[in-house]
Scaffold this active site. Structure first.
Site, mmCIF file in Angstrom:
data_model
loop_
_atom_site.group_PDB
_atom_site.id
_atom_site.type_symbol
_atom_site.label_atom_id
_atom_site.label_comp_id
_atom_site.label_asym_id
_atom_site.label_seq_id
_atom_site.Cartn_x
_atom_site.Cartn_y
_atom_site.Cartn_z
ATOM 1 C CB CYS A 69 -8.283 -5.116 -12.081
ATOM 2 S SG CYS A 69 -7.854 -3.447 -11.576
ATOM 3 C CG HIS A 80 -4.628 -7.384 -11.300
ATOM 4 N ND1 HIS A 80 -4.417 -6.555 -12.379
ATOM 5 C CD2 HIS A 80 -5.104 -6.586 -10.304
ATOM 6 C CE1 HIS A 80 -4.766 -5.329 -12.061
ATOM 7 N NE2 HIS A 80 -5.172 -5.317 -10.809
ATOM 8 C CG ASN A 109 -3.741 -1.905 -10.703
ATOM 9 O OD1 ASN A 109 -4.108 -2.254 -11.826
ATOM 10 N ND2 ASN A 109 -4.432 -2.154 -9.606
HETATM 11 O O1 UT7 Z 1 -6.555 -3.511 -8.946
HETATM 12 C C1 UT7 Z 1 -7.559 -3.426 -7.997
HETATM 13 C C2 UT7 Z 1 -7.098 -4.039 -6.775
HETATM 14 N N1 UT7 Z 1 -6.394 -3.082 -5.964
HETATM 15 C C3 UT7 Z 1 -5.581 -3.555 -5.073
HETATM 16 O O2 UT7 Z 1 -5.375 -4.745 -5.046
HETATM 17 C C4 UT7 Z 1 -4.976 -2.623 -4.046
HETATM 18 C C5 UT7 Z 1 -4.985 -3.337 -2.706
HETATM 19 N N2 UT7 Z 1 -4.456 -2.531 -1.613
HETATM 20 C C6 UT7 Z 1 -3.164 -2.204 -1.515
HETATM 21 O O3 UT7 Z 1 -2.370 -2.493 -2.387
HETATM 22 C C7 UT7 Z 1 -2.710 -1.526 -0.265
HETATM 23 O O4 UT7 Z 1 -3.742 -1.548 0.696
HETATM 24 C C8 UT7 Z 1 -2.251 -0.059 -0.494
HETATM 25 C C9 UT7 Z 1 -0.950 -0.043 -1.266
HETATM 26 C C10 UT7 Z 1 -3.315 0.715 -1.246
HETATM 27 C C11 UT7 Z 1 -2.013 0.629 0.836
HETATM 28 O O5 UT7 Z 1 -1.040 -0.082 1.563
HETATM 29 P P1 UT7 Z 1 -1.331 -0.501 3.074
HETATM 30 O O6 UT7 Z 1 -0.114 -1.123 3.558
HETATM 31 O O7 UT7 Z 1 -2.580 -1.320 3.079
HETATM 32 O O8 UT7 Z 1 -1.520 0.875 3.752
HETATM 33 P P2 UT7 Z 1 -2.794 1.401 4.577
HETATM 34 O O9 UT7 Z 1 -3.909 1.700 3.667
HETATM 35 O O10 UT7 Z 1 -3.030 0.492 5.738
HETATM 36 O O11 UT7 Z 1 -2.226 2.745 5.138
HETATM 37 C C12 UT7 Z 1 -1.155 2.745 6.111
HETATM 38 C C13 UT7 Z 1 -0.699 4.179 6.276
HETATM 39 C C14 UT7 Z 1 -1.853 5.171 6.460
HETATM 40 O O12 UT7 Z 1 -1.423 6.161 7.378
HETATM 41 P P3 UT7 Z 1 -1.876 6.109 8.908
HETATM 42 O O13 UT7 Z 1 -3.396 6.133 8.884
HETATM 43 O O14 UT7 Z 1 -1.327 4.832 9.453
HETATM 44 O O15 UT7 Z 1 -1.263 7.340 9.472
HETATM 45 C C15 UT7 Z 1 -2.006 5.768 5.093
HETATM 46 O O16 UT7 Z 1 -2.532 7.070 5.144
HETATM 47 O O17 UT7 Z 1 -0.009 4.578 5.072
HETATM 48 C C16 UT7 Z 1 -0.574 5.805 4.615
HETATM 49 N N3 UT7 Z 1 -0.455 5.880 3.176
HETATM 50 C C17 UT7 Z 1 0.623 6.425 2.586
HETATM 51 N N4 UT7 Z 1 1.751 6.962 3.075
HETATM 52 C C18 UT7 Z 1 2.658 7.404 2.200
HETATM 53 C C19 UT7 Z 1 -1.310 5.458 2.227
HETATM 54 N N5 UT7 Z 1 -0.817 5.718 1.011
HETATM 55 C C20 UT7 Z 1 0.384 6.315 1.193
HETATM 56 C C21 UT7 Z 1 1.376 6.818 0.336
HETATM 57 N N6 UT7 Z 1 2.488 7.342 0.868
HETATM 58 N N7 UT7 Z 1 1.254 6.756 -1.020
#
Ligand code: UT7
Length: 337
Positions: A116, A258, A288
């Site tokens: 990225c 980004h 992204n």
């Molecule tokens: O370009 C490279 C750089 N990349 C980034 O900068 C990405 C950085 N990370 C993020 O943007 C975020 O961490 C995400 C958008 C990927 C995830 O959001 P989050 O608020 O950090 O969620 P999380 O990973 O803490 O997950 C929270 C919950 C989990 O469920 P449990 O374990 O609490 O039951 C995940 O399984 O949300 C769940 N989850 C989803 N639920 C519905 C993760 N993805 C999804 C989804 N739909 N698409």
């Protein structure tokens, strides 16, 4: 020679392209265990563009490159750099074919992979060639068909990424001109390489002689630590580049960060004390797009007039590696290709 007489890379053309196929959050709900509300609330993304059969990174790069060359008013350059993590083939690099399809056969052309952060790394590389006198005009393209690397059933990545390309033409000029790029800040942290990774398909796995787990051919991401690193690294890097440029944060008219996640953009802007109305954003429409992210958001914002000639622009990016990079420029008079 004063600082303002220094030879510098000056932006003189810009263009972007996304494939026509729109995939909305609701389209993903049918396949993934997710909801439109979750994706919007956690990422700010409403829809993304995805390539169709017969398209590849080369297709995206050629479309964006064509537009950038047209915008620059001259179809000739003497170096082509394609920032990408999704080359058409593991070997050769994609840039020679892109150059060929743009009518630039014979021109030096290579790929650069900093994921990225790739476009900012490529800008710095191009600026170095121009400063050294080894190039007069450089076409820099950021292009990724990143959806081809995803496990379509992994909701933690499949909801986030999209495909696209953006490109700029840089010409030799002087550091005091509108469009002059730099200074730059670049960095990396390989100790966190595992946070965003495609485990198989490279020499490490092939050299092991062990059978491939097909799941390891897909991109995986540990979202929360990536989020924290993204906010920290982009805030620090943007601060460093401002200091090197001698700009105060109040001098920044538009902040191009980004486009990974609207919450990341807000957090970085908050850390830097940049108000939300100075942050350019298209993550809601394209997701992204990896190396394409920065040139796409610049082209989009310039096309709507949100970025205008004379605006002082702060650019920062972050991605797998980990890698990050920042730069600044004053927006020139340029037509969007
Ligand atoms: O370009 C490279 C750089 N990349 C980034 O900068 C990405 C950085 N990370 C993020 O943007 C975020 O961490 C995400 C958008 C990927 C995830 O959001 P989050 O608020 O950090 O969620 P999380 O990973 O803490 O997950 C929270 C919950 C989990 O469920 P449990 O374990 O609490 O039951 C995940 O399984 O949300 C769940 N989850 C989803 N639920 C519905 C993760 N993805 C999804 C989804 N739909 N698409």
């Amino acid at each position: 020679m004063t600082a303002d007489d220094r030879r510098a890379a000056v932006l003189c053309g810009i263009g972007a392209w996304v494939p026509p196929r729109v995939v909305t959050n609701d389209d993903l709900v049918q396949r993934l265990n997710t909801t439109d509300e979750w994706i919007r609330a956690r990422t700010g993304i409403r829809e993304r563009r995805v390539i169709e059969p017969g398209m590849s990174t080369c297709t995206l790069a050629v479309e964006a490159g064509t537009r950038a060359l047209k915008s620059s008013g001259d179809a000739v350059v003497d170096l082509v750099i394609v920032a990408t993590t999704t080359p058409d083939h593991p070997c050769p690099s994609t840039a020679p074919e892109v150059a060929h399809r743009l009518g630039l056969t014979g021109v030096p052309a290579f790929d650069l992979n900093a994921v990225c952060a790739g476009f900012v790394y490529a800008l710095a590389t191009a600026a170095g060639h121009i400063a050294a006198g080894s190039a007069e005009r450089v076409l820099v393209i950021g292009a990724d068909a990143f959806t081809t690397m995803l496990n379509p059933n992994d909701r933690t990545t499949a909801a986030i990424f999209g495909d696209g390309a953006g490109a700029v033409v840089l010409r030799a000029g002087t550091a005091d001109e509108p469009g002059a790029l730099g200074p730059f800040d670049l960095g990396s942290d390989g100790s966190n390489a595992d946070l965003l990774i495609v485990p198989a398909g490279g020499s490490e796995q092939r050299g092991s002689g062990l059978p491939v787990d097909p799941a390891d051919l897909h991109f995986r991401m540990d979202g929360q630590p990536v989020f924290r690193n993204a906010v920290m690294r982009m805030s620090e890097s943007a601060g460093k580049v401002l200091e090197r440029a001698g700009w105060r944060i109040e001098d920044v008219d538009r902040f191009a960060c980004h486009q990974a996640n609207a919450r990341i953009l807000s957090a970085v802007a908050r850390n830097l004390a940049v108000e939300q109305d100075r942050v350019v954003m298209n993550v809601d429409r394209v997701g992204n797009t990896v190396a394409a992210s920065i040139p796409l958001v610049l082209a989009d914002a310039a096309a709507t007039g949100d970025i205008a000639p004379g605006h002082r622009i702060l650019i920062t990016s972050f991605g797998a590696g980990l890698s990050w990079g920042s730069t600044v420029l004053t927006w020139p008079e340029v037509e969007i290709g």
